[in-house]
Design an enzyme around this catalytic site. Structure first.
Site, short mmCIF file in Angstrom:
data_model
loop_
_atom_site.label_atom_id
_atom_site.label_comp_id
_atom_site.label_asym_id
_atom_site.label_seq_id
_atom_site.Cartn_x
_atom_site.Cartn_y
_atom_site.Cartn_z
N TYR A 162 0.86 -1.18 0.00
CA TYR A 162 0.00 0.00 0.00
C TYR A 162 0.90 1.24 0.00
O TYR A 162 1.82 1.33 0.81
CB TYR A 162 -0.89 0.00 1.25
CG TYR A 162 -1.83 1.18 1.32
CD1 TYR A 162 -2.93 1.27 0.46
CD2 TYR A 162 -1.63 2.21 2.23
CE1 TYR A 162 -3.79 2.36 0.51
CE2 TYR A 162 -2.49 3.30 2.29
CZ TYR A 162 -3.57 3.37 1.42
OH TYR A 162 -4.42 4.44 1.48
N ASP A 267 9.46 3.91 -0.09
CA ASP A 267 8.33 4.54 0.57
C ASP A 267 8.50 4.27 2.07
O ASP A 267 8.27 3.15 2.55
CB ASP A 267 7.02 3.95 0.04
CG ASP A 267 5.81 4.57 0.73
OD1 ASP A 267 6.00 5.42 1.63
OD2 ASP A 267 4.68 4.20 0.38
N LYS A 295 3.35 10.16 8.30
CA LYS A 295 3.07 9.60 9.62
C LYS A 295 3.88 10.21 10.77
O LYS A 295 3.51 11.24 11.30
CB LYS A 295 3.23 8.08 9.58
CG LYS A 295 2.20 7.42 8.64
CD LYS A 295 1.96 6.00 8.97
CE LYS A 295 1.17 5.26 7.90
NZ LYS A 295 -0.24 5.08 8.16
#
Ligand code: PLP
Length: 457
Positions: A162, A267, A295
């Protein structure tokens, strides 16, 4: 040889624990009824939803949170892995409080964004940075930069990974297992509706931990005149529980991408600042051309970042690519990020996280061995999980074939009813914070021991 757990016993415990959780969260039910009137599905993001209703949180402090019914939990969810600083950290609170009266948004860069970029450059060894407001924006812009830099359209990713909710990366994740096709030639499948087929076809997925399959696919794409602009990947997969790279894999990916002039993007939205001060790039010692962060970066305020080499980021600096956004580098997010980097996510904090994680992983593994459960505990930095599977999970296929789904569902319910707030879903892991105590991780292990005892009684 692990024991075979009685499926009826799992189902019976799921039924009991579901009823208990429903009884204990009646105010959440009421809030859901109200919320559903004007907030679609009663939540701000579909990943916040849950049947029969979501659990609404009212507050958090340090390593604990409280829901609207007044239930208290140790937080191992930590905002989908964002709150490595813990909730309401005083250093971040003070920085934000001091910034507020000075104004919170100008749409112009402030000094804090300059200093945060300096520190990220130091931690990642990548010289050029830009800011965004989320992980999705970071991966979207990073891919555009890679496409502009290479003049190519195709994007390669890892099957099952994801990378956020923009069209290019909403491909070949969480799909039905029987549709994925042959691992040498995985299908490109949309994740949900509304994604144009032309975009889906431009994203090609390959298996994790298999550099040979990646290279062969790249060569076939090259023969078709579709050499990828980039490979976007997590250096350690964080959405099949935790799946670490096998020795030599990342080095091989680095070599293959460099040889084909493909931009390698790590990522690090989940791993960045969470598994080491300099994320997976530091931890595994393999340097990508670009990284994406979000995040943990904002310490609880929306924030994201893209880092890259001089060469790749030149297309931003010379105006070839528009990397833009009204709220990019927002002063509140940047002051929070600066306080977090300077005062919270220090070398001592990472040493504490390592000690906590060693203890929780060892504790969970000891429970698995004590009860002969089918599974293993795994962790890195602030992240970890118990993987309920008899075989080691190395990629999406082994995950889909082996994960014991009902056991995962039961473990989540059990945790929630025993004061452990965990990420929902079968793909997620725990995230520890720098203010978690040994008491908190010991409680996690104790609750897991109780579950194991109940399962095998
Ligand atoms: N990349 C990875 C690896 C992620 O795990 C996520 C979110 O979980 C994203 C990107 C998207 O981040 P955001 O939800 O902030 O858009």
């Amino acid at each position: 040889m692990a024991i075979t757990i009685d499926r009826d016993r799992i189902n019976q415990l799921i039924a009991e624990q579901t009823e208990l959780l429903n009884n204990n969260t009646q105010k959440s039910r009421e809030m859901y009824e109200h919320a559903s009137q004007h907030l679609s599905g009663g939540v701000a993001s579909s990943y916040q939803g849950r049947d029969p209703w979501p659990i609404y949180i009212s507050s958090g402090a340090g390593d604990r949170i409280t829901d609207v019914d007044g239930n208290e939990y140790y937080d191992f969810h930590n905002g989908f892995g964002s709150m490595v600083q813990g909730h309401a950290h005083p250093a971040i609170g003070e920085a934000v409080a001091k910034r507020f009266p000075l104004g919170t948004h100008f749409g112009v860069a402030t000094e804090d964004s300059v200093l945060v970029a300096d520190e990220l450059a130091r931690r990642w060894g990548l010289p050029k940075w830009r800011f965004t407001n989320s992980g999705s924006e970071s991966t979207m812009d990073a891919i555009r930069i890679a496409r502009a830099y290479t003049g190519r359209d195709t994007v390669m990713k890892i099957f099952g990974s994801y990378h956020g909710h923009h069209d290019t990366v909403m491909v070949s994740i969480g799909v039905e297992y029987d549709k994925i096709g042959d691992r040498e030639n995985y299908a490109s499948l949309p994740y949900g509706a509304g994604i144009p087929q032309a975009t889906v076809d431009m994203t090609v997925a390959v298996p994790f931990n298999d550099a040979g399959a990646m290279e062969r696919r790249i060569e076939r794409l090259a023969a078709e005149g579709r050499l990828p602009a980039c490979v976007i990947m997590e250096a350690a997969m964080m959405n099949l529980g935790v799946v670490l790279p096998e020795p030599g894999y990342l080095e091989a990916v680095r070599e293959i991408t460099a040889r084909h002039g493909i931009v390698l993007i790590f990522d690090e939205v989940k791993t960045g600042l969470a598994i080491a001060a300099g994320g997976a790039t530091e931890k595994f010692g393999v340097k990508p051309d670009m990284v994406t962060l979000a995040k943990v970066l904002g310490g609880g305020l929306p924030s994201g970042a893209i880092g890259g080499t001089e060469e790749v980021m030149a297309v931003v600096e010379d105006g070839t690519v528009y990397q833009v956004g009204t709220y990019n580098g927002n002063p509140l997010s940047m002051v929070a990020a600066r306080a977090s980097l300077e005062e919270v996510l220090t070398p001592e904090a990472y040493a504490h996280l390592a000690a906590l994680n060693d203890r929780i992983v060892a504790g969970c593994q000891a429970v698995i061995e004590k009860y002969d459960l089918p599974g293993y505990a795994i962790g890195i930095g602030s992240k970890g999980c118990v993987t309920f599977s008899t075989a080691k999970i190395t990629d999406y296929e082994t995950f889909k074939e082996n994960q014991d789904v009902p056991l995962c569902d039961l473990a989540w319910l059990w945790n929630m009813n025993h004061g452990i707030f965990m990420t929902p879903g079968r793909e997620e892991e725990w995230t520890l914070s720098v203010v978690h105590t040994f008491e908190a991780v010991d409680e996690y292990v104790r609750v897991f021991d109780e579950l194991a005892a109940a399962l095998t009684a």
